[in-house]
Design an enzyme around this catalytic site. Structure first.
Site, PDB file in Angstrom:
ATOM      1  N   TYR A 174      -3.729  11.080   1.260  1.00 19.44           N
ATOM      2  CA  TYR A 174      -4.213  10.928  -0.118  1.00 19.44           C
ATOM      3  C   TYR A 174      -4.231  12.279  -0.834  1.00 19.44           C
ATOM      4  O   TYR A 174      -3.847  12.383  -1.997  1.00 19.44           O
ATOM      5  CB  TYR A 174      -5.606  10.301  -0.127  1.00 19.44           C
ATOM      6  CG  TYR A 174      -5.596   8.816   0.152  1.00 19.44           C
ATOM      7  CD1 TYR A 174      -5.692   7.898  -0.885  1.00 19.44           C
ATOM      8  CD2 TYR A 174      -5.476   8.334   1.450  1.00 19.44           C
ATOM      9  CE1 TYR A 174      -5.664   6.533  -0.639  1.00 19.44           C
ATOM     10  CE2 TYR A 174      -5.445   6.979   1.708  1.00 19.44           C
ATOM     11  CZ  TYR A 174      -5.545   6.076   0.659  1.00 19.44           C
ATOM     12  OH  TYR A 174      -5.503   4.736   0.900  1.00 19.44           O
ATOM     13  N   HIS A 226      -4.575  -7.826   0.163  1.00 22.86           N
ATOM     14  CA  HIS A 226      -3.923  -6.527   0.288  1.00 22.86           C
ATOM     15  C   HIS A 226      -3.128  -6.380   1.585  1.00 22.86           C
ATOM     16  O   HIS A 226      -2.064  -5.772   1.588  1.00 22.86           O
ATOM     17  CB  HIS A 226      -4.999  -5.442   0.208  1.00 22.86           C
ATOM     18  CG  HIS A 226      -4.464  -4.048   0.191  1.00 22.86           C
ATOM     19  ND1 HIS A 226      -3.808  -3.526  -0.897  1.00 22.86           N
ATOM     20  CD2 HIS A 226      -4.471  -3.071   1.135  1.00 22.86           C
ATOM     21  CE1 HIS A 226      -3.446  -2.279  -0.634  1.00 22.86           C
ATOM     22  NE2 HIS A 226      -3.831  -1.982   0.595  1.00 22.86           N
ATOM     23  N   ASP A 237       0.852  -1.190   0.000  1.00 19.77           N
ATOM     24  CA  ASP A 237       0.000   0.000   0.000  1.00 19.77           C
ATOM     25  C   ASP A 237       0.898   1.253   0.000  1.00 19.77           C
ATOM     26  O   ASP A 237       1.865   1.313  -0.736  1.00 19.77           O
ATOM     27  CB  ASP A 237      -0.962  -0.045   1.195  1.00 19.77           C
ATOM     28  CG  ASP A 237      -2.108   0.941   1.088  1.00 19.77           C
ATOM     29  OD1 ASP A 237      -3.131   0.607   0.458  1.00 19.77           O
ATOM     30  OD2 ASP A 237      -1.986   2.056   1.630  1.00 19.77           O
TER      31      ASP A 237
END
Length: 455
Positions: free
Chosen positions: A374, A431, A226
């Site tokens: 983000y 993930h 990630d």
């Protein structure tokens, strides 16, 4: 004459292209100040201070009161996890959280490993540093920096650490023994959030590089998934001479020719270097790429544009926070879990581990600052920063977990990471690799390090 000039120009361009295409560029190693106000005129306190996770009865009572006052909307019939987190199953989680989950006991679990804090570029950076409990005579451990992503934390690595620091007592060869450093990204958990705009993955990589130097490591291995994969990649682009090897289980490599081959790959597999396993993981293209991206990327758009708005709700409601985060631990672990009434959460994780992950965000009030990461990385546009276009010239290992959100074939990975020396199709997992399949990931890290050191 004009023809000669044209031919010379074309030849010159071709030569330039071949010479420069794998040019070993590095990112500039700059500096910054992310604490409140202006940088102090005096030097920064570089001491490393022990830290312990703590809690209070008031903190727990406040949590319980908020859970008791929850207002839920009934799910649609047979909706399972197709509309998001199923509120019928959420009631079970809330009952466990309120009546059985023991946060004080989990704080003791968190304190099982040594925690520290140190000031870097104006921020209190939190990390755990775990050394091997015992070393064979004459051996020294290999320093390994492991970096988490969103919505994870340093806690993701708790189950993999014993395989790396004490492999012989956990069924692995002791050929490679590590000491593991797991920092919290600024604004996540116990690491202080930036007071200023602009703290992105490159800045984080620089801060973690300074952390490793402060701990006395001039050369070290790095590993991440990630955001952690991007931060570790950036570190290899910033200081390649210090990163001995890079291991990742996710790669952002969309800026090249290979994704365009997806539309022809099914019919010309050999031409584009796709294996049978690649075909299984990539096709049918509409379902495994397009629909999957559409289903799972809504959060990204929100957090890349208006993180503070949704952050207000999530930071005020533990139930909303749990639903928002745990939904990712369902479908990012296996997209087919959306067909289950409980989202398959307890197939891979315990409720204690899941709620501990939530509590790290809740008790520190860091969901909003974590989401801002983000905005800082993608707010100017998707993949516009220079580092996305740069290759990585550090020996690299890649673990391709079959249930990762997007599969990256070896040809794609090698385009971004020309010194790829290990590419593994993992038997299972998604993930949250270190959290979900710690032994598999540990074995692949050791495989990569072994191949690198035998070169």
């Amino acid at each position: 004459m004009w023809l000669e000039i044209l031919l010379a120009s074309v030849l010159g361009f071709v030569i330039y292209w071949f010479v420069s295409r794998d040019k070993e560029e590095t990112l500039p190693l700059e500096d910054g100040w992310w604490g409140p106000g202006a940088r102090p005129t005096g030097g920064e306190d570089e001491s490393i201070r022990p830290f312990k996770v703590e809690t209070t009865d008031e903190e727990i009572n406040d949590l319980h009161q908020r859970i008791e006052k929850v207002r839920l909307t009934s799910p649609l019939e047979d909706s399972r996890f197709h509309y998001g987190f199923n509120s019928t199953y959420l009631k079970k989680i809330l009952s466990y959280w309120r009546n059985e989950f023991n946060w004080k006991k989990q704080v003791e679990v968190l304190n099982r490993y040594p925690h520290f804090k140190t000031k870097i570029e104006g921020l209190d950076i939190h990390f755990i540093h775990v050394k091997p409990p015992q070393l064979p005579s004459g051996r020294t451990p290999k320093p390994l920096l492991m970096v988490h992503g969103w919505p994870g934390s340093f806690f993701e690595f708790y189950n993999i650490i014993p395989f790396l620091t004490d492999p012989k007592n956990h069924g692995l060869s002791d050929e490679h023994i590590f000491e593991v450093i797991c920092p919290s990204i600024p604004g996540y958990g116990y690491s202080e959030a930036s007071s200023k705009k602009g703290l992105n993955s490159v800045v984080t990589a620089r801060i973690f590089y300074k952390l490793m130097l402060r701990l006395g490591f001039q050369e070290f291995y790095v590993q991440g998934g990630d955001w952690g994969s991007l931060i570790c990649t950036n570190m290899a682009q910033l200081v390649p001479s210090h990163v001995k090897g890079l291991h990742v289980n996710m790669a952002l490599i969309l800026r090249n020719f290979y994704p365009l081959t997806l539309f022809l790959g099914r019919h010309f597999r050999g031409l584009f270097g796709y294996t049978e396993r690649d075909m299984e993981l990539l096709y049918p293209l509409k379902e495994k790429m397009f629909y999957n991206i559409m289903r799972e990327s809504g959060y990204m758009h929100i957090q890349s544009t208006k993180p503070d708005t949704v952050g207000c709700a999530l930071n005020d409601s533990p139930v909303g926070l749990a639903a928002y985060i745990l939904e990712k631990f369902s479908t990012w672990t296996n997209s087919e879990f959306r067909d289950l009434e409980d989202g398959g959460l307890e197939k891979k994780f315990s409720l204690d581990d899941l709620l501990t992950s939530i509590m790290i965000y809740w008790t520190t009030g860091t969901i909003t600052s974590s989401q801002r990461f983000y905005k800082e990385n993608m707010g100017r546009g998707f993949m516009v920063e220079k580092h996305y276009r740069m290759k990585v010239h550090v020996p690299t290992g890649f673990a391709a977990f079959p249930c990762e959100l997007l599969h990256a074939p070896e040809k794609w990975v090698k385009f971004k990471y020309p010194k790829l020396i290990s590419y593994s199709y993992m038997a299972r997992g998604g993930h949250f690799a270190a959290f979900e399949e710690p032994e598999l990931l540990a074995r692949d890290i050791c495989k990569f390090v072994g191949l690198l050191e035998r070169q």
